[in-house]
Enzyme design. Structure first.
Site, PDB file in Angstrom:
ATOM      1  N   CYS A 102       0.074  -4.876   0.532  1.00 45.71           N
ATOM      2  CA  CYS A 102      -1.048  -4.815   1.462  1.00 45.71           C
ATOM      3  C   CYS A 102      -2.345  -5.188   0.747  1.00 45.71           C
ATOM      4  O   CYS A 102      -2.573  -4.814  -0.395  1.00 45.71           O
ATOM      5  CB  CYS A 102      -1.185  -3.409   2.043  1.00 45.71           C
ATOM      6  N   LYS A 136       9.562   6.080   2.569  1.00 46.92           N
ATOM      7  CA  LYS A 136       9.558   4.803   1.857  1.00 46.92           C
ATOM      8  C   LYS A 136       8.968   4.968   0.455  1.00 46.92           C
ATOM      9  O   LYS A 136       9.513   4.448  -0.529  1.00 46.92           O
ATOM     10  CB  LYS A 136       8.725   3.769   2.623  1.00 46.92           C
TER      11      LYS A 136
END
Length: 431
Positions: free
Chosen positions: A126, A22
Site C-alpha cells: 500500500c 492476515k
C-alpha cells in the site's frame, strides 16, 4: 475490473465469522523458511496477499499442501496449509513479486539465517508514506550481516552466520520486530531487542518460533530476549483471529445499527477500540463465542469521540480510516490524529464524495458529523481506505459503487458475503 455495489440504509442482523489475521499469517508463513521440516498453519484466510506470499515462498523452493474445511453454518472456508522448505532453491526474491506486497521483504531474515545470504528486492505494498526498511537493515547489521543496496535490491551476506547482539529499535516497527526475531532465532549467542513491537501478531510469531524450538522470552512486552539455537524443527500453529477485521465489522454495526455476533473475535486484542466504540453508543457484550454488538438507531445516536493512533495497545492505525467513516455521521465533531504513518488520510477525498465534511491539518483530521450521507461512485486508494468507503456506503442513502476493490481483497476475506448474510444490500460486480 471488480467493483462493490452497495445500497445503504439497512441494519445488520446475524453472525459474522472473523477470519485468521492476515498480519499474523504472513510472518508465520515466512517463518517456514527457517526449517527443513514441515510447518503446519491452521486458520489461514483466503486473501490476495496470502496467495501472493505462497507464490513467493514457492519461488524459494517451499512446497505446500492445502487442506480446505468448510463450515456450512458460516459458509466461509478456513484452511490449513502445510509448508515444507526442505531445500532453499534460491535466495533471490525478484522485484516482480516483492513489489506487490511489503511484507514479502521479510523473507530477508530467514534466508540470511538459514542460507547466510539473501538478495531481495526493495518492497512495495500500500502507498502509505515511506515505511522505510532502514530499521530492518540496521538491525541485521548488528547481527553481523553485511548489507549493500544495488539497483533496487538489498544484498545481505553473513558468511560465518549471524551472531547475537543488542539492538534498540529507533521506532516501534512490527515488520522490523518480525524480521529480527526470525533472524536471531538461530544466531550464535543471545540477542536482546529493545523497543520491540508487542502486537498480538508478534506474540503469535514468538509462540510459533518457540514451538519450532526457538528460545524467546518477553512476549507481550517491548523487550525480547532470543537465545540462539542451532536448528529449528517443524510445528503446528494456529493463526490468531483478525483483530482489524473484527474492529472493522464492529464499526459497521456502530454505523448502520443492528444486532450482530462477531464469532471468534478476541476482545483482549481490542481493548482500547472497544472502549472507544462503547463511547460512540455501541452496546458490546463479551461472550464465549465472540463479541455481541447492538445499536438501535432510533434510541441511540452515534456520539463523537476523539482518537489518536499509536503502537499496540493504543488505537491501531489500521482502524483509523474505518473510525473516520463512522464519525462522519456522529452527533458533533471528532478529531482523529494519525501518529504512525504520514499520508494516511487518502480516504478523506473519497469520503467527501459521499457527503462527509472533513478538514485536514497536518496529521489531524477534524470530522464534522452529519445526519445523512449520500451514495456516489468512489475509488479505493489502499486497503483500509477501501473498507472505510464500504462502511460509509452502507449507511448512505441510495447506491454507491466502490471501484478498485482489489485493495479490499488483499486484507478482507469475502467481505461482501459476510455482510450480505447479515442483511446488507451489497454485491460484487464487474465493470
Amino acid at each position: 475490473m471488480d467493483s462493490i455495489q452497495i445500497v445503504g440504509g439497512k441494519k445488520l442482523k446475524g453472525t459474522i465469522p472473523i477470519s485468521g489475521a492476515k498480519n499474523a499469517a504472513l510472518p508465520l508463513m515466512i517463518a517456514a523458511l527457517l526449517t527443513e521440516e514441515t510447518v503446519t498453519l491452521d486458520n489461514i484466510p483466503h486473501l490476495a496477499d496470502v496467495e501472493l506470499l505462497i507464490r513467493i515462498l514457492n519461488n524459494h523452493g517451499v512446497g505446500y499442501a492445502v487442506d480446505g474445511q468448510k463450515s456450512h453454518h458460516d459458509c466461509i472456508d478456513s484452511r490449513t496449509i502445510h509448508f515444507t522448505a526442505q531445500k532453499i532453491t534460491t535466495t533471490y526474491a525478484p522485484y516482480e513479486l516483492v513489489r506487490k506486497m511489503r511484507a514479502s521483504f521479510w523473507v530477508i531474515g530467514p534466508l540470511l539465517a538459514r542460507c547466510h545470504e539473501a538478495y531481495v528486492s526493495l518492497p512495495g505494498g500500500c502507498a502509505i508514506g515511506t515505511r522505510p526498511v532502514n530499521f530492518i537493515l540496521e538491525g541485521l547489521k548488528t547481527l553481523g550481516a553485511r548489507i549493500a543496496i544495488e539497483n533496487g535490491y538489498v544484498h545481505a551476506k553473513a558468511p560465518k552466520g549471524l551472531k547475537g547482539a543488542h539492538y534498540h529499535f529507533p521506532k516501534v516497527t512490527v515488520g522490523g520486530t518480525h524480521v529480527m526475531l526470525m533472524a536471531a532465532a538461530t544466531a550464535n549467542g543471545t540477542t536482546l531487542l529493545e523497543n520491540a513491537a508487542c502486537e498480538p501478531e508478534v506474540t503469535n510469531l514468538i509462540q510459533a518460533l518457540n514451538a519450532m524450538g526457538a528460545k524467546i522470552t518477553g512476549e507481550g512486552t517491548s523487550t525480547l530476549t532470543i537465545e540462539g539455537v542451532k536448528k529449528l524443527h517443524g510445528a503446528r500453529i494456529s493463526v490468531i483471529a483478525d483483530r482489524i477485521e473484527a474492529g472493522t465489522y464492529a464499526m459497521v454495526v456502530a454505523m448502520t445499527g443492528g444486532n450482530v455476533l462477531l464469532k471468534n473475535a478476541n476482545p483482549h486484542h481490542l481493548t482500547q477500540v472497544l472502549e472507544v466504540l462503547q463511547k460512540t453508543g455501541l452496546d458490546i457484550e463479551i461472550k464465549p463465542q465472540g463479541l455481541h454488538l447492538k445499536r438501535n438507531p432510533r434510541q441511540t445516536k452515534i456520539m463523537p469521540v476523539n482518537i489518536k493512533t499509536g503502537p499496540y495497545p493504543a488505537f491501531p492505525t489500521d482502524l483509523q480510516a474505518q473510525f473516520m467513516a463512522l464519525m462522519t455521521r456522529a452527533q458533533g465533531t471528532a478529531c482523529i490524529t494519525e501518529t504512525i504513518f504520514e499520508n494516511r488520510f487518502m480516504h478523506v477525498q473519497e469520503l467527501t464524495r459521499l457527503g462527509a465534511q472533513i478538514k485536514l491539518d497536518g496529521q489531524t483530521a477534524t470530522v464534522y458529523g452529519r445526519e445523512h450521507l449520500q451514495g456516489a461512485p468512489v475509488m479505493a486508494t489502499d486497503l483500509r481506505a477501501s473498507v472505510s468507503l464500504v462502511i460509509a456506503a452502507l449507511a448512505a442513502k441510495g447506491e454507491s459503487v466502490i471501484n478498485r476493490v482489489y485493495h479490499l481483497d488483499r486484507g478482507f476475506e469475502r467481505l461482501e458475503e459476510k455482510l450480505a448474510r447479515c442483511g446488507a444490500i451489497i454485491q460484487r460486480i464487474t465493470v
